[in-house]
Motif scaffolding. Structure first.
Motif, PDB file in Angstrom:
ATOM      1  N   PRO A 226     -12.425  35.292   8.978  1.00  0.00           N
ATOM      2  CA  PRO A 226     -11.942  35.433  10.365  1.00  0.00           C
ATOM      3  C   PRO A 226     -13.075  35.897  11.274  1.00  0.00           C
ATOM      4  N   SER A 227     -13.119  35.337  12.471  1.00  0.00           N
ATOM      5  CA  SER A 227     -14.166  35.733  13.409  1.00  0.00           C
ATOM      6  C   SER A 227     -13.646  35.586  14.828  1.00  0.00           C
ATOM      7  N   ILE A 228     -14.240  36.362  15.732  1.00  0.00           N
ATOM      8  CA  ILE A 228     -13.886  36.299  17.142  1.00  0.00           C
ATOM      9  C   ILE A 228     -15.157  36.157  17.959  1.00  0.00           C
ATOM     10  N   GLU A 229     -15.191  35.100  18.765  1.00  0.00           N
ATOM     11  CA  GLU A 229     -16.335  34.832  19.644  1.00  0.00           C
ATOM     12  C   GLU A 229     -15.872  34.990  21.088  1.00  0.00           C
ATOM     13  N   GLU A 230     -16.376  35.993  21.775  1.00  0.00           N
ATOM     14  CA  GLU A 230     -15.986  36.200  23.167  1.00  0.00           C
ATOM     15  C   GLU A 230     -16.553  35.084  24.039  1.00  0.00           C
ATOM     16  N   THR A 231     -15.693  34.555  24.926  1.00  0.00           N
ATOM     17  CA  THR A 231     -16.128  33.470  25.805  1.00  0.00           C
ATOM     18  C   THR A 231     -16.158  33.866  27.273  1.00  0.00           C
TER      19      THR A 231
END
Length: 285
Positions: A226-231
């Motif tokens: 799982p990963s989160i990339e802020e946009t």
């Protein structure tokens, strides 16, 4: 906030926005009453002009997301895709282009007006490799191991039971399948007044998960990597825009949440091969 109360509020808000889009009116701000002309900080500028060329006006006008998951998910020809909370259908129609005639895209929504709008947009666009289903994202009406990719655009934050949403996404994905959604997440805590605001629940802010909790819930559901990339990061002036409709002290609360609310692309993978309790979640709830 009771899940049924939240569900009814979401249906009422998004039903009204579907009718507005069907009549040619612009919606936006992930459910809050603002528009691109008012410098909507959440929904504007998500799709390139070339992407929306050829799409029905009703699909573009009803775009309520915070990202472009059909592009970010790296969809491939022949894949089967599920869009959770498909609204007016913009991401379903874009995904249908990407997977081609050998692929299939399902759009799932619980609001009758949105489903009617999406099906009308599909007919106008002449898209045959898509299907819109009625249902809750906590109870997906598809079999186990039936889709290659689950996408969503600023919808999971609206769910009252996010654990159930992620368990269901895991269930319907085939082994090796991809979870690839755009959503709002928060950095740390947000003021209690935000969490209590129904307007900000249906406006995608109050129900947003902290990034680390989203990652943990994905792992608990059985996903790997799982990963989160802020946009996008929403600063003071952005916060004032989406707080105005909630009847809060906009300047005071905006200072408290400036820089804490972000759009993000959330990715995870269902393991290619399950090996019992070491990589699969329990089947009971």
């Amino acid at each position: 906030m009771e899940p049924e109360q939240l569900k009814q509020a979401v249906q009422a808000k998004y039903g009204a926005m579907a009718r507005q889009a069907a009549d040619g009116g612009r919606t936006g701000c992930c459910g809050v009453a603002c528009s691109c002309e008012a410098d909507d900080p959440i929904s504007c500028g998500l799709y390139g002009e070339g992407e929306t060329n050829g799409l029905p006006d009703g699909a573009v006008l009803a775009s309520l997301g915070c990202g472009n998951p059909s592009a970010l998910a790296d969809l491939r020809p022949g894949e089967t895709v599920l869009d959770l909370g498909s609204g007016g259908g913009i991401d379903v129609l874009l995904s249908a282009r990407r997977v081609g005639p050998g692929g299939k895209v399902y759009g799932l929504d619980m609001t009758d007006d949105m489903l009617a709008l999406a099906r009308a947009n599909q007919a106008t666009a002449g898209v045959s490799n898509a299907e819109f289903l009625k249902g809750d994202i906590e109870h997906i009406p598809l079999p186990n191991d039936s889709v290659d990719v689950v996408i969503s655009n600023c919808v999971i934050n609206l769910a009252g039971d996010k654990k159930a949403v992620l368990r269901e996404a895991f269930r319907v994905l085939r082994p090796g399948g991809r979870f690839a959604v755009s959503d709002i997440v928060v950095r740390g805590d947000v003021p209690a007044a935000i969490r209590r605001s129904m307007e900000l629940w249906v406006g995608c802010i109050a129900g947003a998960l902290p990034a680390e909790e989203f990652v943990r819930l994905l792992s608990d559901a059985g996903f790997t990597e799982p990963s989160i990339e802020e946009t996008r990061v929403y600063e003071f002036e952005d916060a004032r825009v989406f707080l105005q409709a909630a009847g809060l002290d906009t300047d005071l609360v905006a200072r408290d949440i400036a820089g804490r609310v972000v759009s993000a692309f959330v990715r995870a993978t269902k393991p290619s091969a399950c090996c019992g309790s070491t990589c699969c979640p329990p089947t009971t709830t």
